[in-house]
Design an enzyme around this catalytic site. Structure first.
Site, mmCIF file in Angstrom:
data_model
loop_
_atom_site.group_PDB
_atom_site.id
_atom_site.type_symbol
_atom_site.label_atom_id
_atom_site.label_comp_id
_atom_site.label_asym_id
_atom_site.label_seq_id
_atom_site.Cartn_x
_atom_site.Cartn_y
_atom_site.Cartn_z
ATOM 1 N N LYS A 22 44.756 36.603 37.261
ATOM 2 C CA LYS A 22 44.836 37.361 38.525
ATOM 3 C C LYS A 22 43.786 36.862 39.507
ATOM 4 C CE LYS A 22 42.487 41.393 38.907
ATOM 5 N NZ LYS A 22 41.590 41.547 40.062
ATOM 6 N N ASN A 23 42.531 36.688 39.012
ATOM 7 C CA ASN A 23 41.438 36.386 39.937
ATOM 8 C C ASN A 23 41.458 34.956 40.437
ATOM 9 O OD1 ASN A 23 40.722 39.006 39.767
ATOM 10 N ND2 ASN A 23 38.981 38.683 38.403
ATOM 11 N N CYS A 116 34.234 51.021 46.197
ATOM 12 C CA CYS A 116 33.824 52.185 45.446
ATOM 13 C C CYS A 116 34.279 52.301 44.007
ATOM 14 C CB CYS A 116 34.220 53.459 46.184
ATOM 15 S SG CYS A 116 33.458 54.852 45.422
ATOM 16 N N ARG A 121 31.184 47.628 47.601
ATOM 17 C CA ARG A 121 31.631 46.229 47.551
ATOM 18 C C ARG A 121 31.243 45.555 48.868
ATOM 19 N NH1 ARG A 121 35.582 45.811 43.447
ATOM 20 N NH2 ARG A 121 35.327 43.571 43.498
ATOM 21 N N ASP A 306 33.771 41.668 33.785
ATOM 22 C CA ASP A 306 35.144 42.160 33.638
ATOM 23 C C ASP A 306 35.532 42.397 32.181
ATOM 24 O OD1 ASP A 306 36.517 40.160 36.377
ATOM 25 O OD2 ASP A 306 35.272 41.959 36.318
ATOM 26 N N ARG A 398 47.345 46.513 38.151
ATOM 27 C CA ARG A 398 46.772 45.567 39.124
ATOM 28 C C ARG A 398 46.398 44.255 38.450
ATOM 29 N NH1 ARG A 398 41.839 47.710 41.888
ATOM 30 N NH2 ARG A 398 41.886 45.556 42.600
HETATM 31 C C1 EPZ Z 1 35.244 38.993 41.746
HETATM 32 O O1 EPZ Z 1 34.906 40.090 42.580
HETATM 33 C C2 EPZ Z 1 36.368 39.480 40.840
HETATM 34 N N1 EPZ Z 1 37.518 39.861 41.659
HETATM 35 C C3 EPZ Z 1 35.899 40.681 40.038
HETATM 36 O O2 EPZ Z 1 36.964 41.025 39.145
HETATM 37 C C4 EPZ Z 1 34.685 40.268 39.206
HETATM 38 O O3 EPZ Z 1 34.202 41.394 38.527
HETATM 39 C C5 EPZ Z 1 33.596 39.712 40.135
HETATM 40 O O4 EPZ Z 1 34.123 38.615 40.917
HETATM 41 C C6 EPZ Z 1 32.392 39.197 39.358
HETATM 42 O O5 EPZ Z 1 32.803 38.219 38.470
HETATM 43 C C7 EPZ Z 1 38.350 38.893 42.119
HETATM 44 O O6 EPZ Z 1 38.143 37.724 41.899
HETATM 45 C C8 EPZ Z 1 39.564 39.352 42.880
HETATM 46 P P1 EPZ Z 1 31.159 39.143 43.612
HETATM 47 P P2 EPZ Z 1 33.916 39.865 43.844
HETATM 48 O O7 EPZ Z 1 31.267 38.844 45.046
HETATM 49 O O8 EPZ Z 1 34.208 38.564 44.467
HETATM 50 C C9 EPZ Z 1 27.611 41.850 45.253
HETATM 51 C C10 EPZ Z 1 38.462 42.463 38.069
HETATM 52 O O9 EPZ Z 1 38.298 43.424 37.291
HETATM 53 N N2 EPZ Z 1 27.921 41.275 46.561
HETATM 54 O O10 EPZ Z 1 30.812 38.048 42.657
HETATM 55 O O11 EPZ Z 1 33.967 41.091 44.668
HETATM 56 C C11 EPZ Z 1 28.712 42.773 44.745
HETATM 57 O O12 EPZ Z 1 28.555 44.076 45.268
HETATM 58 C C12 EPZ Z 1 37.586 42.324 39.288
HETATM 59 O O13 EPZ Z 1 39.319 41.562 37.904
HETATM 60 C C13 EPZ Z 1 27.097 41.576 47.638
HETATM 61 O O14 EPZ Z 1 26.131 42.329 47.513
HETATM 62 O O15 EPZ Z 1 32.510 39.809 43.079
HETATM 63 C C14 EPZ Z 1 28.511 42.734 43.262
HETATM 64 O O16 EPZ Z 1 27.478 43.633 42.905
HETATM 65 C C15 EPZ Z 1 36.597 43.453 39.419
HETATM 66 N N3 EPZ Z 1 27.388 41.047 48.861
HETATM 67 C C16 EPZ Z 1 28.048 41.302 43.010
HETATM 68 O O17 EPZ Z 1 27.583 40.812 44.280
HETATM 69 C C17 EPZ Z 1 28.458 40.214 49.062
HETATM 70 O O18 EPZ Z 1 28.667 39.752 50.205
HETATM 71 C C18 EPZ Z 1 29.152 40.392 42.489
HETATM 72 O O19 EPZ Z 1 30.159 40.393 43.450
HETATM 73 C C19 EPZ Z 1 29.291 39.929 47.961
HETATM 74 C C20 EPZ Z 1 29.000 40.453 46.718
#
Ligand code: EPZ
Length: 419
Positions: A22-23, A116, A121, A306, A398
């Protein structure tokens, strides 16, 4: 509202073919916006998030069609630059369309993605990186109006955290930008590697994807291509946990062990036997599970956040005390209360969860509140005495393509009902 009804205490035994990731698929679908030709994405899972991404593509003026685990996209004409709020809210990862639409059209309007479920996010890293590439961002009432008055240009970008989404957005925006973009402290997840390989198949010039330094040299145009989405490593981890919690044995086809180098040792520490082959993972959990001292979720190649919920489900029946530290999201323990309702002994404090193994779990009516937490409740139901009802299956749909069919085919007593 749909629910999954499970009658537990059945050992799983058999073979499951793991779905496409998916990701990765979501980022590749956003990437199709950049392509002036036809794209055929193969091994694309039938997920509500994938269908939501197709709706966004269609709203942008692309033509997308889902059939036989493939998505055909014709982005010859991207007539729109705005992604309406209803579509943005459908899928959290819609934010990766920002970089792609900016790359193709030089402007984009979209609202903040929903948030949330796992805590806030934020997208600050996405936005500050795009501003370094010449994007002017004006935010009004939660809507981001982005434009590049002088066009997108390359930049040297250092990420404070190796954000997956921010890395994807920058790669998508940089593919057609003028000049070279370098991302330092880039995310190294296999889905990033898949995105870079896909864009290169379409004529992009990207190197270093999958390492912490990604270099993108902008090109004039991207053409279409045929591309196979990588296997879903989290779904593989989920089925490994299903074998573990039921004391069964599963043969996972189309599973890539090299993406799970931080996960497989955890199942071995639990006492499972794991054999890996080229595109297969075989797991045998005939011995009683043992607790795992400490699991820390980290950016790749560390233990993936995840997989936290589904591994926790297995640990609820592992003899001894296990500790999980969730370092990525601030609110990713919402499945804990539901597992406790089934007899699990789990205490959480901030980032830390302490799991005391119990001899038995008991069926109950529980409710999913996010994708992986919902999957964890299904796994607990597979092992629980009696009947478990998992409500709000929409969260699970999802990310899992017909999870009940996959599990039923290896011996689970599980069906979907509308309540
Ligand atoms: C991706 O989310 C995945 N989703 C998530 O999978 C996965 O948990 C995550 O990466 C971490 O591996 C998709 O690929 C669609 P991040 P993403 O940006 O891109 C903070 C699932 O279950 N952050 O690496 O949103 C954020 O809040 C989903 O399949 C900022 O602070 O993850 C988090 O604490 C859930 N500012 C951390 O970084 C930003 O601008 C990691 O977020 C961006 C992120």
């Amino acid at each position: 509202m749909q629910k999954l009804v499970i009658r537990g205490e059945k050992r799983l035994n058999g073979e499951i073919t793991v779905q496409g990731a998916k990701n990765s698929a979501l980022a590749l679908l956003a990437g199709c916006t950049l392509c002036s030709g036809e794209v055929l994405l193969k091994n694309c899972p039938a997920l509500s998030d994938v269908f939501a991404a197709c709706r966004i593509l269609n709203r942008l003026g692309c033509k997308s069609r889902y059939y036989d685990n493939c998505v055909q996209v014709n982005a010859g004409a991207v007539s729109e630059c705005a992604v309406p709020e209803d579509l943005m809210r459908e899928m959290r990862s819609s934010i990766v369309f920002l970089g792609a639409v900016l790359g193709r059209k030089g402007q984009c309007e979209l609202s903040y993605p929903g948030g949330c479920e796992l805590g806030p996010r934020p997208i600050d890293m996405h936005l500050s990186a795009l501003e370094q590439m010449g994007v002017r961002i004006n935010e009004e009432y939660g809507v981001l109006c982005c434009e590049c008055p002088y066009g997108l240009h390359g930049a040297k970008i250092s990420l404070g955290f190796p954000s997956v989404g921010a890395t994807e957005n920058i790669m998508l925006a940089a593919a057609l930008a003028k000049g070279e973009t370098v991302i330092h402290n880039a995310a190294r997840e296999p889905e990033i590697t898949d995105l870079g390989n896909f864009l290169n198949c379409c004529g992009a010039r990207i190197s270093g994807h999958g390492t912490s330094t990604v270099v993108i040299s902008g090109v004039e145009k991207l053409h279409g291509c045929e591309y196979e989405v990588m296997p879903d490593r989290i779904v593989s981890a989920t089925f490994m946990a299903a074998a573990a919690i039921t004391g069964g044995e599963l043969d996972l086809r189309n599973a890539r062990a090299c993406d799970l180098e931080a996960v497989i040792p955890v199942f071995e520490q639990m006492g499972c036997q794991v054999f890996t082959y080229d595109a297969r993972i075989y797991i045998n959990a005939k011995r009683p599970l043992k607790a795992v001292r400490t699991i820390r979720t980290l950016p790749y190649p560390g233990f993936p956040t995840d997989a936290q919920a589904v591994v926790m489900a297995a640990l609820t029946k592992a003899k001894g005390t296990s500790v999980i530290i969730e370092n990525i999201f601030s609110s990713r323990y919402r499945h804990v209360d539901e597992l406790v309702r089934m007899g699990a002994d789990i205490k959480t404090e901030g980032k830390v969860a302490v799991i005391e193994g119990v001899k038995k779990l008991y069926g109950a009516r529980v409710r999913a509140s996010d994708l992986r937490g919902g999957a964890a409740l299904v796994l607990a139901g597979l092992a629980a005495q009696g009947e478990t009802e998992v409500e709000k299956v929409c969260y699970i749909d999802r990310g899992y393509d017909n999870i009940e069919k996959c599990l039923r085919e290896v011996g689970a007593d599980i069906c979907r009902k509308t309540s």
